[in-house]
Scaffold this motif. Sequence first.
Motif, PDB file in Angstrom:
ATOM      1  N   UNK A  46      30.401  -0.002 -34.152  1.00 21.79           N
ATOM      2  CA  UNK A  46      31.061  -0.710 -34.936  1.00 21.79           C
ATOM      3  C   UNK A  46      32.812   0.119 -34.879  1.00 21.79           C
ATOM      4  N   UNK A  47      32.337   1.683 -35.534  1.00 19.00           N
ATOM      5  CA  UNK A  47      33.501   2.284 -35.374  1.00 19.00           C
ATOM      6  C   UNK A  47      34.340   2.534 -34.532  1.00 19.00           C
ATOM      7  N   UNK A  48      33.960   2.225 -33.528  1.00 18.26           N
ATOM      8  CA  UNK A  48      34.184   2.784 -32.298  1.00 18.26           C
ATOM      9  C   UNK A  48      34.723   1.793 -31.681  1.00 18.26           C
ATOM     10  N   UNK A  49      34.790   0.189 -31.700  1.00 17.37           N
ATOM     11  CA  UNK A  49      35.432  -0.818 -31.897  1.00 17.37           C
ATOM     12  C   UNK A  49      36.642  -0.497 -32.700  1.00 17.37           C
ATOM     13  N   UNK A  50      36.190  -1.000 -34.352  1.00 19.06           N
ATOM     14  CA  UNK A  50      37.187  -0.862 -34.735  1.00 19.06           C
ATOM     15  C   UNK A  50      38.291   0.548 -34.444  1.00 19.06           C
ATOM     16  N   UNK A  51      38.006   1.746 -33.411  1.00 23.64           N
ATOM     17  CA  UNK A  51      39.225   2.483 -33.454  1.00 23.64           C
ATOM     18  C   UNK A  51      39.580   1.281 -32.699  1.00 23.64           C
ATOM     19  N   UNK A  52      39.513   1.100 -31.296  1.00 24.85           N
ATOM     20  CA  UNK A  52      39.769   0.619 -30.372  1.00 24.85           C
ATOM     21  C   UNK A  52      40.365  -0.590 -30.276  1.00 24.85           C
ATOM     22  N   UNK A  53      40.539  -1.031 -30.944  1.00 25.84           N
ATOM     23  CA  UNK A  53      41.106  -2.789 -31.982  1.00 25.84           C
ATOM     24  C   UNK A  53      42.425  -2.754 -31.320  1.00 25.84           C
ATOM     25  N   UNK A  54      42.536  -1.668 -31.489  1.00 22.25           N
ATOM     26  CA  UNK A  54      44.945  -1.653 -32.365  1.00 22.25           C
ATOM     27  C   UNK A  54      45.327  -0.602 -30.945  1.00 22.25           C
ATOM     28  N   UNK A  55      44.126  -0.271 -30.322  1.00 28.11           N
ATOM     29  CA  UNK A  55      44.500   0.529 -28.899  1.00 28.11           C
ATOM     30  C   UNK A  55      45.668  -0.382 -27.953  1.00 28.11           C
ATOM     31  N   UNK A  56      45.806   0.242 -27.668  1.00 30.05           N
ATOM     32  CA  UNK A  56      47.826  -0.226 -26.033  1.00 30.05           C
ATOM     33  C   UNK A  56      46.755  -1.383 -25.033  1.00 30.05           C
ATOM     34  N   UNK A  57      45.895  -1.203 -24.593  1.00 28.46           N
ATOM     35  CA  UNK A  57      44.892  -1.545 -23.814  1.00 28.46           C
ATOM     36  C   UNK A  57      44.573  -3.175 -24.172  1.00 28.46           C
ATOM     37  N   UNK A  58      43.626  -2.554 -25.951  1.00 27.22           N
ATOM     38  CA  UNK A  58      43.285  -4.193 -26.325  1.00 27.22           C
ATOM     39  C   UNK A  58      44.581  -5.162 -26.392  1.00 27.22           C
ATOM     40  N   UNK A  59      45.583  -4.521 -27.383  1.00 31.48           N
ATOM     41  CA  UNK A  59      46.774  -5.760 -27.635  1.00 31.48           C
ATOM     42  C   UNK A  59      47.101  -6.245 -26.265  1.00 31.48           C
ATOM     43  N   UNK A  60      47.237  -5.157 -25.036  1.00 31.37           N
ATOM     44  CA  UNK A  60      47.832  -5.757 -24.043  1.00 31.37           C
ATOM     45  C   UNK A  60      46.541  -7.105 -23.609  1.00 31.37           C
ATOM     46  N   UNK A  61      45.753  -6.959 -23.782  1.00 30.38           N
ATOM     47  CA  UNK A  61      45.097  -8.141 -23.122  1.00 30.38           C
ATOM     48  C   UNK A  61      45.193  -9.267 -24.146  1.00 30.38           C
ATOM     49  N   UNK A  62      45.245  -9.232 -25.379  1.00 31.83           N
ATOM     50  CA  UNK A  62      45.855 -10.076 -26.575  1.00 31.83           C
ATOM     51  C   UNK A  62      46.925 -10.468 -26.393  1.00 31.83           C
ATOM     52  N   UNK A  63      47.579 -10.123 -26.077  1.00 30.36           N
ATOM     53  CA  UNK A  63      48.459 -10.789 -25.602  1.00 30.36           C
ATOM     54  C   UNK A  63      48.732 -11.663 -24.087  1.00 30.36           C
ATOM     55  N   UNK A  64      48.389 -11.091 -23.015  1.00 28.67           N
ATOM     56  CA  UNK A  64      48.009 -11.623 -22.260  1.00 28.67           C
ATOM     57  C   UNK A  64      47.376 -12.836 -22.230  1.00 28.67           C
ATOM     58  N   UNK A  65      46.598 -13.538 -23.523  1.00 23.93           N
ATOM     59  CA  UNK A  65      45.576 -14.434 -23.451  1.00 23.93           C
ATOM     60  C   UNK A  65      44.016 -15.050 -23.145  1.00 23.93           C
ATOM     61  N   UNK A  66      43.501 -13.235 -22.870  1.00 29.42           N
ATOM     62  CA  UNK A  66      42.185 -13.018 -22.997  1.00 29.42           C
ATOM     63  C   UNK A  66      41.756 -13.829 -23.991  1.00 29.42           C
ATOM     64  N   UNK A  67      40.495 -14.132 -23.391  1.00 29.06           N
ATOM     65  CA  UNK A  67      39.692 -14.641 -24.536  1.00 29.06           C
ATOM     66  C   UNK A  67      38.723 -13.591 -25.257  1.00 29.06           C
ATOM     67  N   UNK A  68      38.692 -13.683 -26.572  1.00 29.13           N
ATOM     68  CA  UNK A  68      37.833 -12.967 -27.030  1.00 29.13           C
ATOM     69  C   UNK A  68      36.119 -12.131 -26.448  1.00 29.13           C
ATOM     70  N   UNK A  69      35.625 -13.311 -25.589  1.00 30.98           N
ATOM     71  CA  UNK A  69      34.837 -12.536 -24.942  1.00 30.98           C
ATOM     72  C   UNK A  69      35.507 -11.813 -23.940  1.00 30.98           C
ATOM     73  N   UNK A  70      35.597 -12.071 -23.337  1.00 28.97           N
ATOM     74  CA  UNK A  70      36.683 -11.161 -22.009  1.00 28.97           C
ATOM     75  C   UNK A  70      37.419  -9.575 -22.466  1.00 28.97           C
ATOM     76  N   UNK A  71      37.667  -9.629 -24.185  1.00 29.99           N
ATOM     77  CA  UNK A  71      38.142  -8.467 -24.673  1.00 29.99           C
ATOM     78  C   UNK A  71      37.044  -7.816 -24.612  1.00 29.99           C
ATOM     79  N   UNK A  72      36.055  -8.078 -25.314  1.00 36.62           N
ATOM     80  CA  UNK A  72      34.991  -7.272 -25.909  1.00 36.62           C
ATOM     81  C   UNK A  72      33.737  -6.081 -24.820  1.00 36.62           C
ATOM     82  N   UNK A  73      33.979  -7.587 -23.753  1.00 37.98           N
ATOM     83  CA  UNK A  73      32.623  -7.071 -22.750  1.00 37.98           C
ATOM     84  C   UNK A  73      33.566  -6.921 -21.369  1.00 37.98           C
ATOM     85  N   UNK A  74      34.777  -6.982 -21.029  1.00 33.17           N
ATOM     86  CA  UNK A  74      35.235  -6.804 -20.283  1.00 33.17           C
ATOM     87  C   UNK A  74      36.193  -5.316 -20.217  1.00 33.17           C
ATOM     88  N   UNK A  75      37.257  -5.072 -21.716  1.00 26.33           N
ATOM     89  CA  UNK A  75      38.201  -4.998 -21.318  1.00 26.33           C
ATOM     90  C   UNK A  75      37.866  -3.013 -22.527  1.00 26.33           C
TER      91      UNK A  75
END
Lengths: 342, 313
Positions: free
Chosen positions: B191-220
Amino acid sequence: MSGGTTKAIPVEYLFNRLLTFFLTVFIAASIIWLIPRLSPIDPAEAMLGRMAAGAGFVENADQILADLRTQFGLDEPLWKQYLAYLKSLAVFDFGVSVANFPTPVAQMLAAALPWTIGLMIVSVVIAFIIGNAAGAFMAWQETPKTWKVVIPAAMIFTSIPPILSGLLLMWLFSAQLGWFPLTGSYGLFVTPGWNWEFIYSVIEHGALPALSIVVVTFGFWALGMRGLMTTVQSEDYVQLAKAKGLRPRYILYRYMIRNAILPQVTAFALKIGLLVTGQILVERIFSYNGMGKLIYDAILNQDFAVIQGASYVVILMTAASVLLVDLLYPFIDPRIRHGGGR
Amino acid sequence: MTATANTAMSKAEEREARRRAKRLKRFDSPWMNPKLLWGAGILIGILLFGFFGRLLWDPELVFIGSAPLNLPPLGFENLRGDGGSTAHPLGTQSSGRDILALLIVGAPNTLFIGVIASLIGMAIGIVLGFSAGFIGGRTDDVIRVIADVMITIPPLMVLIVFQTSIGEIGIVMMGVLLSGFMWQSPTRLIRAQVLSMRESGYVRMARLSGASTFDIMFKEMLPNLVPYLFGSFIAIATTAIVTAVGLETLGLGPQRVPTLGRVIYEAIDSAALLRNMWWWWGIPTALLATMFIGLLLVNLGLDEVANPKLRKV
């Protein structure tokens, strides 16, 4: 919330901590209550079985069974039993022991607790001091080379549960060398009380159990301390102190250890559960008069009331220690403020 | 490097150089640190000992009365003056079980309890940790409070109550029971790691590029957590094994299958310490200690993978 200058605990933080504490105790107590209800064993029948085993034959078995059910409250609906159970826990009434029949469980627990708590405080304090000193010296640049080899080598023991170190120490110092008594918490021919003989006997008997806990726990503190010290070492104020030409030893004590030691206290809160249960197992192998022996004897005697009561008290102790550390911590470390301050 | 040097180098040399660089790089990987290798080596060694032991030694010797009583290990004498025999190189205990056979069958059992408990614990931890960290809000509150509450309950105490009231259980059941206390710390960590990663650049990038929540969680995010997950896995496996050994030495835990803790329990119970039968409790203790040292080394090694700062120390 008030600013950082006041030292009082904010109500919200206190409330949160207390809520967690009560939730912990409540959930644990409920689990302990629920488990035996899932078991196919009927406590009334088990008790009757004991009587039959002791006497060979029991007259009016059905009548006694019904009486026992009423006495245990087993004929009530489950939710009533549960409420009665919660109520009895709140007043530390755990019923009577089956093996030592009319003795209340609370009385047996009260007799065992001081031994457990005493042994625990001694071993934890010693382990904390040795461990932090070892950790500090491991990270300090001025430490002699030999120490830098000896300390990590000693740390190997960290991973071993205290019951194993207890066995080894017991064999070496009691069975082989005969330096310490093998089991028990004081000598057979000593009268308990405030006399020197008794105190000496208690120390003699407690030395090995305490040592076996210290040997395996100090490394945990040492590891944590080493990590903290390496962080502190590169801080500006340490660099400045060095530049000022202060003696390295003075910097170590006054600048580095003082700052690094604080988070170690929080680590204690995380470790407490394992410490308590580890110690209980050590008490069992040393037949030390504390909770460990009480629980072990109860397991042998199938004395369920004692097991339940003892488990509840140990869980309560653990939760209370965590609460205490949580509440005390901000007083020890002025950099941390209670609750959402960060 | 100059262009002339490049052309001067024959193709074979070039390939050789590249291979060497690759090999160096491989050994330079943080995963190849000595602590991790030694620790993993010890654990694999214990597993192999259990595996090949079954092939090379007779596991039937764990049964009561299958061997002479109270024999010392090879080269030692027991109190009666009997010497050890090659038929039972590590000695036997007082109900005629061969110590070597007990170790061969018991050591993997002890490890398996830990592995089962921490596999289930990790699975729960990953699901709950990601849900709490990623979804947030009410879900986060509930998961966080339950994890915080459950983490203070010492598993041994609850399991003692369980064992005394339910009785006989097997290895798998033991692991499953323990896993009920092993998911809290991975949940908190993830939980702590996910919270700190959630706002990181590559996760935002993935979200902007339309990746699904599942993909962001498990692939990114998940691949970045791997060292932490391994570390957490080993840590809870250690706790599970410590708890299991504790239960076993109290005489609870699996009773039909040998485990190292149960061997020690029988030794204490039969006063092996006073009878100077050190091999009975000492050898399983030494093996357990080796196992824990292996787990500690793996954990320290994984720590170095996860926190590059520690590598210099």
